[in-house]
Design a protein around this motif. Structure first.
Motif, PDB file in Angstrom:
ATOM      1  N   VAL A  66     -84.228   8.402  60.359  1.00  0.00           N
ATOM      2  CA  VAL A  66     -83.830   7.558  59.241  1.00  0.00           C
ATOM      3  C   VAL A  66     -82.378   7.129  59.449  1.00  0.00           C
ATOM      4  O   VAL A  66     -81.525   7.948  59.790  1.00  0.00           O
ATOM      5  N   LYS A  67     -82.105   5.844  59.247  1.00  0.00           N
ATOM      6  CA  LYS A  67     -80.744   5.344  59.384  1.00  0.00           C
ATOM      7  C   LYS A  67     -79.915   5.831  58.201  1.00  0.00           C
ATOM      8  O   LYS A  67     -80.222   5.531  57.054  1.00  0.00           O
ATOM      9  N   LYS A  68     -78.885   6.595  58.505  1.00  0.00           N
ATOM     10  CA  LYS A  68     -78.082   7.211  57.456  1.00  0.00           C
ATOM     11  C   LYS A  68     -76.858   6.351  57.137  1.00  0.00           C
ATOM     12  O   LYS A  68     -76.381   5.591  57.983  1.00  0.00           O
ATOM     13  N   ALA A  69     -76.397   6.486  55.926  1.00  0.00           N
ATOM     14  CA  ALA A  69     -75.202   5.757  55.511  1.00  0.00           C
ATOM     15  C   ALA A  69     -73.964   6.340  56.179  1.00  0.00           C
ATOM     16  O   ALA A  69     -73.952   7.501  56.595  1.00  0.00           O
ATOM     17  N   PHE A  70     -72.921   5.519  56.249  1.00  0.00           N
ATOM     18  CA  PHE A  70     -71.676   5.957  56.872  1.00  0.00           C
ATOM     19  C   PHE A  70     -71.014   7.049  56.033  1.00  0.00           C
ATOM     20  O   PHE A  70     -71.010   6.993  54.800  1.00  0.00           O
ATOM     21  N   ARG A  71     -70.473   8.043  56.729  1.00  0.00           N
ATOM     22  CA  ARG A  71     -69.735   9.103  56.061  1.00  0.00           C
ATOM     23  C   ARG A  71     -68.596   9.557  56.979  1.00  0.00           C
ATOM     24  O   ARG A  71     -68.829   9.885  58.147  1.00  0.00           O
ATOM     25  N   PHE A  72     -67.409   9.552  56.452  1.00  0.00           N
ATOM     26  CA  PHE A  72     -66.257   9.976  57.250  1.00  0.00           C
ATOM     27  C   PHE A  72     -66.325  11.478  57.479  1.00  0.00           C
ATOM     28  O   PHE A  72     -66.466  12.268  56.534  1.00  0.00           O
ATOM     29  N   LEU A  73     -66.233  11.881  58.748  1.00  0.00           N
ATOM     30  CA  LEU A  73     -66.301  13.286  59.116  1.00  0.00           C
ATOM     31  C   LEU A  73     -64.895  13.835  59.295  1.00  0.00           C
ATOM     32  O   LEU A  73     -64.050  13.216  59.946  1.00  0.00           O
ATOM     33  N   ASN A  74     -64.663  15.012  58.739  1.00  0.00           N
ATOM     34  CA  ASN A  74     -63.329  15.612  58.804  1.00  0.00           C
ATOM     35  C   ASN A  74     -62.928  15.990  60.221  1.00  0.00           C
ATOM     36  O   ASN A  74     -61.736  16.080  60.526  1.00  0.00           O
ATOM     37  N   ILE A  75     -63.910  16.203  61.092  1.00  0.00           N
ATOM     38  CA  ILE A  75     -63.582  16.584  62.476  1.00  0.00           C
ATOM     39  C   ILE A  75     -62.906  15.439  63.220  1.00  0.00           C
ATOM     40  O   ILE A  75     -62.234  15.663  64.230  1.00  0.00           O
ATOM     41  N   TRP A  76     -63.055  14.209  62.726  1.00  0.00           N
ATOM     42  CA  TRP A  76     -62.403  13.071  63.385  1.00  0.00           C
ATOM     43  C   TRP A  76     -60.893  13.162  63.277  1.00  0.00           C
ATOM     44  O   TRP A  76     -60.175  12.637  64.131  1.00  0.00           O
ATOM     45  N   THR A  77     -60.370  13.796  62.249  1.00  0.00           N
ATOM     46  CA  THR A  77     -58.922  13.850  62.050  1.00  0.00           C
ATOM     47  C   THR A  77     -58.230  14.697  63.118  1.00  0.00           C
ATOM     48  O   THR A  77     -57.009  14.605  63.266  1.00  0.00           O
ATOM     49  N   LYS A  78     -58.977  15.508  63.857  1.00  0.00           N
ATOM     50  CA  LYS A  78     -58.388  16.353  64.886  1.00  0.00           C
ATOM     51  C   LYS A  78     -58.265  15.639  66.225  1.00  0.00           C
ATOM     52  O   LYS A  78     -57.746  16.223  67.182  1.00  0.00           O
ATOM     53  N   HIS A  79     -58.752  14.392  66.291  1.00  0.00           N
ATOM     54  CA  HIS A  79     -58.671  13.648  67.550  1.00  0.00           C
ATOM     55  C   HIS A  79     -57.404  12.800  67.553  1.00  0.00           C
ATOM     56  O   HIS A  79     -57.008  12.231  66.544  1.00  0.00           O
ATOM     57  N   ASP A  80     -56.780  12.694  68.713  1.00  0.00           N
ATOM     58  CA  ASP A  80     -55.486  12.018  68.829  1.00  0.00           C
ATOM     59  C   ASP A  80     -55.596  10.509  68.659  1.00  0.00           C
ATOM     60  O   ASP A  80     -54.619   9.866  68.247  1.00  0.00           O
ATOM     61  N   THR A  81     -56.739   9.923  68.970  1.00  0.00           N
ATOM     62  CA  THR A  81     -56.856   8.460  68.952  1.00  0.00           C
ATOM     63  C   THR A  81     -57.315   7.912  67.602  1.00  0.00           C
ATOM     64  O   THR A  81     -57.491   6.692  67.479  1.00  0.00           O
ATOM     65  N   LEU A  82     -57.501   8.762  66.605  1.00  0.00           N
ATOM     66  CA  LEU A  82     -57.940   8.271  65.303  1.00  0.00           C
ATOM     67  C   LEU A  82     -56.911   7.329  64.686  1.00  0.00           C
ATOM     68  O   LEU A  82     -57.271   6.271  64.145  1.00  0.00           O
ATOM     69  N   GLN A  83     -55.638   7.702  64.751  1.00  0.00           N
ATOM     70  CA  GLN A  83     -54.587   6.861  64.178  1.00  0.00           C
ATOM     71  C   GLN A  83     -54.565   5.475  64.828  1.00  0.00           C
ATOM     72  O   GLN A  83     -54.363   4.465  64.137  1.00  0.00           O
ATOM     73  N   ASP A  84     -54.792   5.413  66.134  1.00  0.00           N
ATOM     74  CA  ASP A  84     -54.790   4.127  66.828  1.00  0.00           C
ATOM     75  C   ASP A  84     -55.950   3.253  66.374  1.00  0.00           C
ATOM     76  O   ASP A  84     -55.793   2.035  66.214  1.00  0.00           O
TER      77      ASP A  84
END
Length: 297
Positions: A66-84
């Motif tokens: 099933v195609k799920k809706a977008f949800r921001f994952l907290n684990i993304w904040t630990k990656h260096d390129t998120l700010q870029d």
């Protein structure tokens, strides 16, 4: 099969071939009937940290995704390129109402983050399964030849496995919605139970109609919900007398009323946004307080 001759009475043993219309599938891998090796339900995991190899059985392998809706994952904040990624997509090439611009930026960033996540992380659970297979291969090599080189290779893939186990733990922690969880306690089975339990509690199996009857079909429940709210927001008689409002005491003066009616300042908005609970659930757009605290927009 023994066949007796009716004339001579002689009994003769003969072989009879029986051909069935349907032969059940048999898997040579796990030695179970009902499926073949392509549809195997059994998955052997690596025995890292254990004295045995765990086994997973999948009894519904053909479930339609099933195609799920977008949800921001907290684990993304630990990656260096998120700010870029955020800075690159937090731009517009037109002028409009600030709310329209804000909505456009979130939508643009949502698409960019979805693509960035697939490239950077991929499917966490699929990556975890692949690394577990690699760990099993290196475990076998080390058991057959316990050399220093094989030990180093095993330790490297085990470190990669621990990394994805931590990502899985953080993802399940956010999905289960338990803010009191203490970091370092890994119990993914517990999280799976919490998520499935919440999903069952949120299911609406039946409702009681206005006439007292219980409705269980989805179409009937939907029609009853629409009728209920239509009755709530519809008046048969429109009131024309508002004299009761004269009995409400005036608690605000003109100065306070003007203060309440003014537009909030940027400082006030920023204070509210950065004060959002980072562990709370996201809104309809999928972004939570963690995103606004970490994005720095």
């Amino acid at each position: 099969m023994d066949i007796e001759n009716e004339v001579s009475g002689e009994v003769k043993t003969t072989w009879v071939k029986i051909q069935y219309d349907y032969m059940p599938k048999y898997c040579k891998k796990c030695r179970l009937q009902g499926h073949d090796m392509i549809e195997c339900w059994m998955l052997h995991l690596s025995k890292i940290g254990l004295d045995h190899s765990p086994m997973v059985l999948n009894f519904n392998p053909n479930t339609v995704p099933v195609k799920k809706a977008f949800r921001f994952l907290n684990i993304w904040t630990k990656h260096d390129t998120l700010q870029d990624v955020v800075k690159e997509n937090w731009t517009t090439d037109f002028h409009a109402n600030p709310f329209i611009l804000f909505k456009y930026k979130l939508k643009k960033l949502k698409n960019a983050l979805s693509i960035w996540s697939k490239v950077t992380y991929g499917d966490i659970f699929q990556q975890l399964s692949s690394i577990e297979e690699v760990v099993k291969v290196h475990e076998t090599q080390f058991e057959m030849s316990p050399t220093i080189q094989n030990r180093e290779r095993l330790q490297r893939v085990q470190a990669e496995l621990f990394k994805y186990l931590a990502l899985e733990e953080e993802y399940l922690k956010q999905k289960s919605g338990m803010s009191w969880f203490q970091d370092g306690d890994r119990n993914t089975k517990f999280f799976h139970i919490q998520v499935n339990g919440r999903r069952k509690r949120l299911q609406l199996r039946r409702i009681q109609a206005s006439d007292g009857n219980w409705l269980e079909e989805n179409d009937e429940m939907a029609a009853e919900a629409v009728r209920f709210f239509q009755d709530q927001f519809t008046e048969a008689i429109v009131p024309s007398s508002f004299g009761i409002l004269d009995h409400i005491p005036h608690m605000l003066n003109n100065e306070k009323n003007c203060d309440l009616m003014r537009q909030p300042t940027c400082k006030e908005v920023k204070l509210v946004v950065f004060g959002l609970n980072s562990e709370s659930a996201g809104g309809p757009d999928g972004f939570n307080g963690k995103f606004f605290n970490a994005a720095g927009i």
